[in-house]
Design a protein around this motif. Sequence first.
Motif, mmCIF file in Angstrom:
data_model
loop_
_atom_site.group_PDB
_atom_site.id
_atom_site.type_symbol
_atom_site.label_atom_id
_atom_site.label_comp_id
_atom_site.label_asym_id
_atom_site.label_seq_id
_atom_site.Cartn_x
_atom_site.Cartn_y
_atom_site.Cartn_z
ATOM 1 N N GLY A 94 -18.331 -7.062 9.493
ATOM 2 C CA GLY A 94 -16.993 -7.611 9.649
ATOM 3 C C GLY A 94 -16.044 -7.072 8.605
ATOM 4 O O GLY A 94 -16.411 -6.765 7.485
ATOM 5 N N ARG A 99 -9.736 -13.946 8.337
ATOM 6 C CA ARG A 99 -10.397 -14.544 9.494
ATOM 7 C C ARG A 99 -11.921 -14.504 9.384
ATOM 8 O O ARG A 99 -12.618 -15.220 10.093
ATOM 9 N N ASN A 100 -12.448 -13.648 8.491
ATOM 10 C CA ASN A 100 -13.895 -13.568 8.305
ATOM 11 C C ASN A 100 -14.393 -14.380 7.116
ATOM 12 O O ASN A 100 -15.594 -14.425 6.861
ATOM 13 N N LEU A 104 -16.974 -20.846 8.346
ATOM 14 C CA LEU A 104 -16.325 -20.798 9.644
ATOM 15 C C LEU A 104 -16.390 -22.195 10.263
ATOM 16 O O LEU A 104 -17.365 -22.928 10.064
ATOM 17 N N GLN A 139 -13.158 -15.184 17.315
ATOM 18 C CA GLN A 139 -11.989 -15.211 16.449
ATOM 19 C C GLN A 139 -12.166 -14.365 15.190
ATOM 20 O O GLN A 139 -11.226 -14.201 14.423
ATOM 21 N N SER A 140 -13.375 -13.873 14.955
ATOM 22 C CA SER A 140 -13.653 -13.072 13.770
ATOM 23 C C SER A 140 -14.532 -11.895 14.164
ATOM 24 O O SER A 140 -14.979 -11.792 15.310
ATOM 25 N N SER A 142 -17.204 -11.377 12.123
ATOM 26 C CA SER A 142 -18.397 -11.722 11.354
ATOM 27 C C SER A 142 -19.569 -12.016 12.269
ATOM 28 O O SER A 142 -19.411 -12.654 13.318
ATOM 29 N N GLU A 145 -20.273 -15.830 13.256
ATOM 30 C CA GLU A 145 -19.636 -16.525 14.375
ATOM 31 C C GLU A 145 -20.521 -16.519 15.614
ATOM 32 O O GLU A 145 -20.411 -17.407 16.481
#
Length: 486
Positions: A94, A99-100, A104, A139-140, A142, A145
Amino acid sequence: MLTTNPFDDDKLREECGVFGVSGAADSAAALVALGLHALQHRGQEAAGITSFDGAHFHTHRAMGHVAGNFDKDEVIRALPGNVAMGHVRYSTTGETALRNVQPLYADLATGGFAIAHNGNLSNAMRLRRDLVRSGSIFQSTSDTETIIHLVATSSYRTLLDKFIDALRRVEGAYSLIAMTPEGLIACRDPLGIRPLVMGRLGDAVIFASETVALDVVGATFDRAVEPGELIVVQGESMRSIRPFGTQPARPCIFEYVYFSRPDSIADDRSVYSVRKAIGAQLAIESPVEADLVIPVPDSGVPAAIGYAQESNIPFELGIIRSHYVGRTFIQPGDKVRHLGVKLKHNANRALIAGQRVVLIDDSIVRGTTSLKIVQMMREAGAAEVHMRIASPPTRHSCFYGVDTPERAKLLAAKMNLDEMTRYIQADSLAFVSIDGLYKALGETHRADIRPSHCDACFTGDYPTTLTDQDDAVEVDQFALLAERVN
């Protein structure tokens, strides 16, 4: 922008550190912030804290260090509740973006769900591709998620069962802390590749990546979270679940070499003592006639002490580090860059001139750092410069939460010992053997027996399947075949 941290730029990077607390008498978020300070070495790109006050989740995430982001009263006051969790990040999957940054959070059908992850999922890309095809919206970027989406789409009824179902589908390394309205969950992958420990502070239960974080908040160390174990803390009750069966553990051996702080305890071993023992073993295996043993600061210090004591060569601080310089905004011309390097580390010239020195470092990755250090010693007037490394040659990439360059960029993967010695311009170079590394741990290493640790970065013996890596190889081979056909 010019970094003035050349001795850190060529290190393997541990991805993350996690810290969680349940049942704090006062502000749980304040304890988490203190714990993250102690884990800052595990991730310096970003930090985040999520708390739960019995009704709502509250989150603050920011780029940069814990200090400056979580040392303001107003930030901690905005994170109320006696349950909280936090994360420090160094990205291995990521992009570096807000956002990462973890924890989360997602609102699921079962309620709020927050998660913080240390490690790396080796099949995240394949899982992500399948989830997106079935309608999931990420949304990320990573890999963490992926776990949230697996939980959300699981057909099991309870959140705990959904969580277990999600973990059954992932591969690789993970130490996780998850927070739900019902309580806090801590878990570790079945091989225990990444560390996670549990402690207590009064009535509070605390989970952390390392014992040093427990020390900082005044908590007592209880035990390590076992490989494959889930611990669920709900109010004053706590239960342990082992849904994945048992198998021989394979914790990361590099935690002893570099990742963990030397004042931590890992698997009932003092990290500092192990590093000294590695240095002593290195002196036994690769002695050299010299006048001084000099550590590469700061990670080479314990091994250098061990080497000096075993070889009866004086230990000296031949490289002085300034702890007050981070980055300097200077145009990166060659001459100015060289001067900028010396802002962070400088040779103790009066000590080194005319001396035969043994430099002790924890590892060689690309080799660029070792070259700079040897050059620094030469410029300071050293008569001879010998390099000794307190780990075996790093010949393979890590896929379990460590930011390793692709294998083609690892010096030991493309050069033999003589070639590496010439590249870094040292008079001699030697690494501790894989057998010697295990001996420093008080264990015996045999090639015909499954090792007690994950040592894949040295041996190429990966303890799990590497689905995403295998997929990438297949894609590369297909592209090469198509190119030949065309």
